[in-house]
Scaffold this active site. Sequence first.
Site, PDB file in Angstrom:
ATOM      1  N   GLY A 198       0.790  -1.231   0.000  1.00  0.00           N
ATOM      2  CA  GLY A 198       0.000   0.000   0.000  1.00  0.00           C
ATOM      3  C   GLY A 198       0.822   1.280   0.000  1.00  0.00           C
ATOM      4  N   ASN A 276       9.283   0.479  -0.686  1.00  0.00           N
ATOM      5  CA  ASN A 276       9.634   1.873  -0.907  1.00  0.00           C
ATOM      6  C   ASN A 276       8.981   2.789   0.120  1.00  0.00           C
ATOM      7  OD1 ASN A 276       7.342   0.923  -2.852  1.00  0.00           O
ATOM      8  ND2 ASN A 276       6.879   3.055  -2.365  1.00  0.00           N
ATOM      9  N   ASP A 321      11.011   4.358  -5.785  1.00  0.00           N
ATOM     10  CA  ASP A 321      10.211   3.136  -5.619  1.00  0.00           C
ATOM     11  C   ASP A 321      11.085   1.893  -5.787  1.00  0.00           C
ATOM     12  OD1 ASP A 321       8.115   1.344  -5.293  1.00  0.00           O
ATOM     13  OD2 ASP A 321       7.346   1.584  -7.335  1.00  0.00           O
ATOM     14  N   LYS A 348      14.737  -4.183  -6.815  1.00  0.00           N
ATOM     15  CA  LYS A 348      14.367  -3.326  -7.949  1.00  0.00           C
ATOM     16  C   LYS A 348      15.498  -2.406  -8.388  1.00  0.00           C
ATOM     17  CE  LYS A 348       9.350  -2.547  -7.437  1.00  0.00           C
ATOM     18  NZ  LYS A 348       8.396  -1.434  -7.174  1.00  0.00           N
ATOM     19  N   ASN A 408      11.340  -7.676 -10.431  1.00  0.00           N
ATOM     20  CA  ASN A 408      10.226  -7.393  -9.542  1.00  0.00           C
ATOM     21  C   ASN A 408       9.921  -8.624  -8.692  1.00  0.00           C
ATOM     22  OD1 ASN A 408       7.558  -6.428  -8.525  1.00  0.00           O
ATOM     23  ND2 ASN A 408       7.983  -4.726  -9.887  1.00  0.00           N
ATOM     24  N   MET A 649     -26.964 -32.537 -35.322  1.00  0.00           N
ATOM     25  CA  MET A 649     -26.633 -33.694 -34.488  1.00  0.00           C
ATOM     26  C   MET A 649     -27.655 -34.797 -34.772  1.00  0.00           C
ATOM     27  SD  MET A 649     -25.069 -35.384 -32.051  1.00  0.00           S
ATOM     28  CE  MET A 649     -25.599 -36.867 -31.199  1.00  0.00           C
TER      29      MET A 649
HETATM   30 CA    CA Z   1       6.085   0.298  -4.712  1.00  0.00          CA
END
Ligand code: CA
Length: 678
Positions: A198, A276, A321, A348, A408, A649
């Site tokens: 978040g 981050n 980030d 990252k 990542n 069919m």
């Molecule tokens: Ca992030």
Amino acid sequence: MRTIGHWVVKFGICLGVAAGAAQAADVSSIDDADLVAADDDLGNWLTHGRTYAEQRFSPLAYVHDGNVGDLELLWTFPTGLTRGHEATPIVVNSVLYFTGSWSVVFAVDARTGKEIWRYDPEVPKQTGKKGCCDVVNRGVAVYKGRVYTAAFDGRLLALDAQTGKLLWEVVTVDQSQPYTITGAPRIVQGKIIIGNGGAELGVRGYVSAYDATDGKLVWRTYTVPGNPADGFESPALERAAATWTGEWWKYGGGGTVWDSMAFDPDLDLLYVGTGNGSPWSRHIRSPQGGDNLYLSSILALRPETGEIVWHYQTTPGDTWDFTATQHIVLATIEIDGRPRKVLMQAPKNGFFYVIDRETGKLISADPYVTVTWAKGVDPASGRPIETPNSDYGDGLALVRPTPFGGHNWHPMSFSPKTGLVYIPVHDIQGVYRKDERFEFRPGEWNTGTDMNAFSLLTRPFAKGRLVAWDPVARKEAWRIPYATPWNGGTLATAGNLVFQGTADARFVAYAADTGRPLWEDHTGSGVIAAPITYLVDGKQYVTVLAGWGGAFALAGGDVAKSAGGDPDGRLLTFALRPPPPTTDEIKALLDQPGEIADGGRLFHHHCAACHGANAVAGGTSIPDLRKSVLPYEGFDDVVRNGVREKLGMPNFGRLLKMSDTKLLWGYLDSRRASAGNP
Ligand code: CA
């Protein structure tokens, strides 16, 4: 006999073994000793990274570099969900446990792909807005007869492994804030370890331990200090507060523990990676500077108490980030002639770190991808040497890597046989500019960077590759270039193989030592998850979850357009094509007793000319009967009463009796099971 069984399933005259009634295995035997010794359990895949060391290396070698060309799709299980599928399945005693998007949990027979149960935690769709990076989930933990999973909205759930019934659930976050959970829980010493995400929106990061029996909170360790006026939760946070300035707590601070964990039982240390800052921009978050501990760090925690024993910060004062939540691998490797217990991470920020996992001291750090924000990492201090123009406090900065990371969450793997680490690498250039009009909006995106500038990812600077990294020689051993970033996690095996799914919907096997491509198949949808391999009844299976999505797929815009395939999530399982059967084996198959075999004979006599051998409709407009949802009565109506005669069919009423359609029905039902359709 096994060979015959496989051939039979493949060609559809079912023996009723492999496609038999699926039932949940008894998983109550999985305890702490089993998890510690998971490496010795060749058949199962007991925990997220296979073992606590998270190497994602399987000692299985039935499938190897000499025969992988004979690998073929055995079954597909459609999840019925779209969006990103990121889970690593757990395998316990012939049952696969995994999750799809929206935190839906599945238990599937590992031999046939037949569904045993599914549990939908019914995550409110409105919470999708809280996620930075798609409504994904990376899987479950299985322990003492239970399946533990965390839902996107912050709940931790315990399910009965046999039935999928909910035993208890506990809310692990303040749901009024923009917390989400996408990571897989781990079980350590009877506790469920779970973090959250978040930090793009503005939260304070932490990791928690819950008692696996009743879901009671045992400890919670915050990764960044709160408001000093409220006091500190620990001396470690008080020390951390000295590295912050301004009023960071008003923005949350960040440092969320949203993915990686590893555990060393001998050292009694639990390793977690932190994310981050909230906001990204250091100039807004901590205006007078500072390292901002423990952002973008690897933390070694005491699993009993959550106490921070040591920390290593990969990106002090992060402003790009550059999370350090990427996959953590523990190994013993020989450096300067002596074995060292190391922790390896490719966070990252683009540097590959080898760290002494007992002390947290840096051994080496080298760029595994194009890095422009730092010239290198000073070996004495362990600190990066920032380049002058990468800090965008005063203007615009073109920086590599980007918030998508040089690597990542897509798990990397390590082969002790080759000594190489297999990293899914993203080589992208980012455009950073401080948001001069920033004002904090609770619950919304709060990066403090100009997201309009960030949108200018330019096509020539967005590539992907698979990199085999030598952590001792500190350089790349080989690479496979891909047209786009965001390819899947990797699996290494003792068969000198590395498996990886790709953004353009392929599943590929490479020689682990040289990178030579040896085999590939199509997966329908782009793959971001990591494959696994397991053994049931002496047969090795390779499984991967396909389902294109995640941060880059959603936010990459133009650059992500050429990847993806179709949107439907599915679990694909592969095994070696057996040698062709002998004449005697074929005769035994054709003369095989049993109602399903009788139904198969009827089917191939009357139906297969139009509906396909083994009831597989090979790309025609005639329905694939394995996917039919008609109940028996409706089926009988179609076959013997001609209710679909006008559609082409024919009416078989004069040829077939009700006892015949019952046999046909039984046969088709067995085919549905092996096609993975419930
Ligand atoms: Ca992030």
